[in-house]
Design an enzyme around this catalytic site. Structure first.
Site, mmCIF file in Angstrom:
data_model
loop_
_atom_site.group_PDB
_atom_site.id
_atom_site.type_symbol
_atom_site.label_atom_id
_atom_site.label_comp_id
_atom_site.label_asym_id
_atom_site.label_seq_id
_atom_site.Cartn_x
_atom_site.Cartn_y
_atom_site.Cartn_z
ATOM 1 N N ARG A 21 0.807 -1.233 0.000
ATOM 2 C CA ARG A 21 0.000 0.000 0.000
ATOM 3 C C ARG A 21 0.835 1.275 0.000
ATOM 4 O O ARG A 21 0.310 2.365 -0.217
ATOM 5 C CB ARG A 21 -0.963 -0.003 1.204
ATOM 6 C CG ARG A 21 -2.192 -0.861 0.946
ATOM 7 C CD ARG A 21 -3.169 -0.754 2.084
ATOM 8 N NE ARG A 21 -2.792 -1.598 3.205
ATOM 9 C CZ ARG A 21 -3.196 -1.393 4.454
ATOM 10 N NH1 ARG A 21 -3.968 -0.363 4.744
ATOM 11 N NH2 ARG A 21 -2.825 -2.212 5.412
ATOM 12 N N GLU A 161 -6.811 -13.971 15.287
ATOM 13 C CA GLU A 161 -6.701 -12.974 14.222
ATOM 14 C C GLU A 161 -8.086 -12.553 13.743
ATOM 15 O O GLU A 161 -9.017 -13.368 13.741
ATOM 16 C CB GLU A 161 -5.881 -13.536 13.054
ATOM 17 C CG GLU A 161 -4.424 -13.762 13.386
ATOM 18 C CD GLU A 161 -3.732 -12.505 13.896
ATOM 19 O OE1 GLU A 161 -3.811 -11.463 13.231
ATOM 20 O OE2 GLU A 161 -3.137 -12.553 14.993
ATOM 21 N N TYR A 377 29.630 35.953 -2.028
ATOM 22 C CA TYR A 377 30.118 34.600 -1.780
ATOM 23 C C TYR A 377 31.438 34.650 -1.034
ATOM 24 O O TYR A 377 32.370 35.351 -1.451
ATOM 25 C CB TYR A 377 30.310 33.838 -3.105
ATOM 26 C CG TYR A 377 30.910 32.464 -2.900
ATOM 27 C CD1 TYR A 377 30.261 31.514 -2.111
ATOM 28 C CD2 TYR A 377 32.125 32.117 -3.481
ATOM 29 C CE1 TYR A 377 30.815 30.250 -1.896
ATOM 30 C CE2 TYR A 377 32.691 30.859 -3.273
ATOM 31 C CZ TYR A 377 32.028 29.932 -2.475
ATOM 32 O OH TYR A 377 32.571 28.698 -2.267
ATOM 33 N N ASN A 388 34.375 44.746 6.266
ATOM 34 C CA ASN A 388 33.117 44.979 5.571
ATOM 35 C C ASN A 388 33.271 44.462 4.144
ATOM 36 O O ASN A 388 34.135 44.929 3.405
ATOM 37 C CB ASN A 388 32.784 46.473 5.576
ATOM 38 C CG ASN A 388 31.322 46.686 5.208
ATOM 39 O OD1 ASN A 388 30.827 46.068 4.261
ATOM 40 N ND2 ASN A 388 30.641 47.527 5.951
ATOM 41 N N SER A 416 32.010 46.978 -3.610
ATOM 42 C CA SER A 416 31.020 46.120 -4.265
ATOM 43 C C SER A 416 31.596 45.471 -5.515
ATOM 44 O O SER A 416 32.497 46.017 -6.164
ATOM 45 C CB SER A 416 29.807 46.959 -4.665
ATOM 46 O OG SER A 416 29.220 47.486 -3.497
ATOM 47 N N GLY A 434 35.534 49.271 -5.579
ATOM 48 C CA GLY A 434 34.437 48.518 -6.188
ATOM 49 C C GLY A 434 34.781 48.082 -7.602
ATOM 50 O O GLY A 434 35.478 48.781 -8.329
HETATM 51 C C1 UD1 Z 1 -0.075 -8.880 13.231
HETATM 52 C C2 UD1 Z 1 -0.597 -9.837 14.303
HETATM 53 C C3 UD1 Z 1 -1.878 -9.259 14.898
HETATM 54 C C4 UD1 Z 1 -1.618 -7.861 15.446
HETATM 55 C C5 UD1 Z 1 -1.029 -6.970 14.377
HETATM 56 C C6 UD1 Z 1 -0.618 -5.664 14.969
HETATM 57 C C7 UD1 Z 1 0.069 -12.027 13.530
HETATM 58 C C8 UD1 Z 1 -0.383 -13.295 12.881
HETATM 59 N N1 UD1 Z 1 -0.861 -11.085 13.693
HETATM 60 O O1 UD1 Z 1 -1.032 -8.859 12.200
HETATM 61 O O2 UD1 Z 1 -2.334 -10.093 15.916
HETATM 62 O O3 UD1 Z 1 -2.836 -7.315 15.941
HETATM 63 O O4 UD1 Z 1 0.133 -7.582 13.803
HETATM 64 O O5 UD1 Z 1 -0.198 -4.803 13.964
HETATM 65 O O6 UD1 Z 1 1.206 -11.901 13.886
HETATM 66 N N2 UD1 Z 1 6.174 -9.821 8.310
HETATM 67 C C9 UD1 Z 1 7.285 -10.494 7.884
HETATM 68 N N3 UD1 Z 1 7.123 -11.675 7.250
HETATM 69 C C10 UD1 Z 1 5.916 -12.233 7.028
HETATM 70 C C11 UD1 Z 1 4.767 -11.537 7.476
HETATM 71 C C12 UD1 Z 1 4.928 -10.329 8.122
HETATM 72 O O7 UD1 Z 1 8.412 -10.043 8.047
HETATM 73 O O8 UD1 Z 1 5.862 -13.318 6.452
HETATM 74 C C13 UD1 Z 1 6.347 -8.535 8.988
HETATM 75 C C14 UD1 Z 1 5.646 -7.408 8.272
HETATM 76 O O9 UD1 Z 1 6.525 -6.789 7.340
HETATM 77 C C15 UD1 Z 1 5.306 -6.477 9.425
HETATM 78 C C16 UD1 Z 1 5.090 -7.429 10.595
HETATM 79 O O10 UD1 Z 1 5.723 -8.629 10.243
HETATM 80 O O11 UD1 Z 1 6.374 -5.630 9.735
HETATM 81 C C17 UD1 Z 1 3.614 -7.676 10.894
HETATM 82 O O12 UD1 Z 1 3.023 -8.247 9.765
HETATM 83 P P1 UD1 Z 1 1.574 -7.863 9.292
HETATM 84 O O13 UD1 Z 1 1.244 -8.617 8.060
HETATM 85 O O14 UD1 Z 1 1.418 -6.399 9.272
HETATM 86 O O15 UD1 Z 1 0.730 -8.457 10.505
HETATM 87 P P2 UD1 Z 1 -0.798 -8.265 10.712
HETATM 88 O O16 UD1 Z 1 -1.518 -9.127 9.778
HETATM 89 O O17 UD1 Z 1 -1.122 -6.843 10.732
#
Ligand code: UD1
Ligand code: MG
Length: 471
Positions: A21, A161, A377, A388, A416, A434
């Protein structure tokens, strides 16, 4: 007082997600808040915890993310592990397992949640106590999309979740923030037992809560009320909203110290700002890097000020741009700068120096009371007291290959539109007429003029226009 817990802390930062996004070529965790990449905020917080190590889980944009992460090596011991493909938060933390020692407490953070405070995490770690699973939670008016904290009585039973939750569970307002603290020796076997039998077909880190309950390990929720500390960034709108909220907090903290901001909603600090008493800052100023403003300094509207020290009583008039970069800039007591001035790296201005509109100063020392008030400059120059320096004059410091120094001794008056071709010294008390181009050093007290002699022809008739149709 900060108590060091009796066990080592290892931080895992999840930063493999795509950030669709954001609609950006730049990986999400490299987007900037208050001038600093999101993941750098998280690393800085980890460093404040005195963590033994940080493991950053990278995936999308790893080639760009990893160099920045590894550059934080002087803050704390960091390493990167790759997660490819990205199969969920549980899968992300699984990738970090080989890097985690059994004797530590693991603090799980996200690379896109920049504003968590170290003292909040310390309280969470204290709740974990090296024995329990501690979750950072908060109540939300609109908990849509978040994992819900399911309790029986007071005791936490599970995180469900949003997509997997029943209608009744979706009514729960307490959500999981995405941040937990858990002993590594408990975490590892739980991670090994995760599956992806859920609405998203992902390995959920949050499923370890059920496992803890089944194993008789207590799950504690450390509930906070400050949503900004756990706010994640998913879109440019969220990034801008968090930026504003963060800036407003910084502005308030400065005002509490006594700084007078004309409008806290039109103030931006991307770094550190130290202020003495009775500092006044007008609207739309941006401060970057490390800036220090002495007592009674006034900064006019629309200034951009970076990496510099401004001494007591100096006035920075509107639209001034100062950036000391690595070398720094210093402005002396009672100096007057701007409007529309530009101070570049190595500008060192003593007390009561005046720099006026459209004057650029770089790598130049100006002694007490020296003035360059208009359109000038000064580069690679040493300027004496009370000099000055006239409108439109320049130091020709660059011969196309090398930079050379210009020395203007005390009490010199440069007229100047002069060009001082460096290397050159204008002797003390001298005057340069100047419009002169000076190519050789001049003696103290001398008047030096180097320009064409005036030719003036009396009663000069200008050419006349030939009338149309004339032969
Ligand atoms: C997660 C939590 C949820 C919580 C929310 C808070 C889980 C399953 N759920 O959900 O309970 O309320 O965060 O914001 O953990 N990431 C990875 N690898 C992956 C997936 C994610 O590195 O395979 C990283 C993402 O880049 C991000 C973070 O983990 O920085 C959280 O992932 P995101 O997909 O935002 O989790 P949510 O679905 O929002
Ligand atoms: Mg998700």
């Amino acid at each position: 007082m900060r108590l060091t817990p009796p066990f080592p802390i290892d931080v895992v930062i999840m930063a493999a997600g795509k950030g669709t996004r954001m609609k950006s070529r730049l990986p999400k965790v490299l987007q900037r808040l208050a001038g600093v990449p999101l993941v750098q905020h998280v690393l800085n917080t980890a460093a404040q915890l005195n963590a033994r190590s940080a493991v950053v889980v990278t995936g999308h944009g790893a080639d760009q993310v990893e160099p920045l992460v590894l550059a934080s090596g002087q803050l704390l011991a960091v390493q990167c592990v790759r997660q490819e493909p990205q199969l969920g938060t549980g899968h992300a933390v699984q990738q970090a397992v080989p890097a985690l020692a059994d004797d530590g407490v693991v603090v799980v953070l996200s690379g896109d949640v920049p504003l968590t405070q170290a003292d909040t995490l310390q309280a969470l770690i204290a709740q974990c106590g090296g024995q329990q699973l501690a979750l950072l939670t908060l109540d939300m008016v609109d908990p849509m999309g978040y994992g819900r904290i399911v309790r029986e009585g007071e005791s936490v039973q599970a995180i469900v979740e949003h997509k997997d939750a029943s209608e009744a569970q979706r009514q729960i307002s307490e959500v999981y923030s995405g941040i937990m603290a858990v002993p590594a020796r408990l975490l590892k076997p739980w991670l090994a037992r995760l599956n992806n039998q859920n609405a998203q077909g992902e390995y959920y880190l949050t499923d370890i809560v059920k496992m803890a309950v089944a194993n008789g390990v207590e799950v504690v929720a450390h509930k906070i009320t400050d949503a900004l500390q756990v706010a994640g960034i998913n879109s440019p709108v969220q990034l801008a909203e968090l930026e504003r909220a963060h800036q407003l907090r910084q502005a308030h903290a400065l005002m509490v110290q006594g700084v007078r901001l004309q409008d806290p909603a039109r103030f931006d600090l991307r770094g550190h700002l130290d202020c003495g008493q009775d500092v006044e800052i007008d609207v739309n100023c941006v401060f970057q890097g490390r800036v220090s403003l002495g007592e009674g300094v006034r900064v006019g509207a629309n200034c951009v000020i970076a990496n510099c020290t401004i001494a007591a009583g100096a006035v920075i008039h509107p639209f001034t741009h100062i950036d000391g970069e690595q070398l720094g800039v210093s402005v002396g007591e009672g100096a007057l700068i701007g409007p529309f001035a530009r101070l570049r790296p190595g500008a060192q201005l003593a007390a009561e120096v005046h720099i006026g509109n459209f004057v650029e100063v770089k790598n130049t020392t100006m002694a007490k009371g020296a003035k360059a008030n208009h359109l000038a400059y000064l580069g690679d120059a040493t300027v004496g007291e009370r000099v000055n320096y006239g409108a439109g004059s320049i130091t020709a410091n660059y011969d196309g290959a090398n930079k050379h120094r210009t020395v203007i001794e005390a009490d010199v008056h440069i007229g100047s539109n002069c060009v001082l071709v460096a290397p050159i010294t204008i002797g003390a008390g001298g005057t340069v007429g100047g419009g002169s181009t000076i190519t050789k050093s001049t003696a103290p007290g001398a008047l030096s003029v180097a320009r064409g002699t005036l030719l003036s022809i009396a009663n000069w008739k200008r050419p006349q226009k030939v009338p149309k149709g004339a032969p």
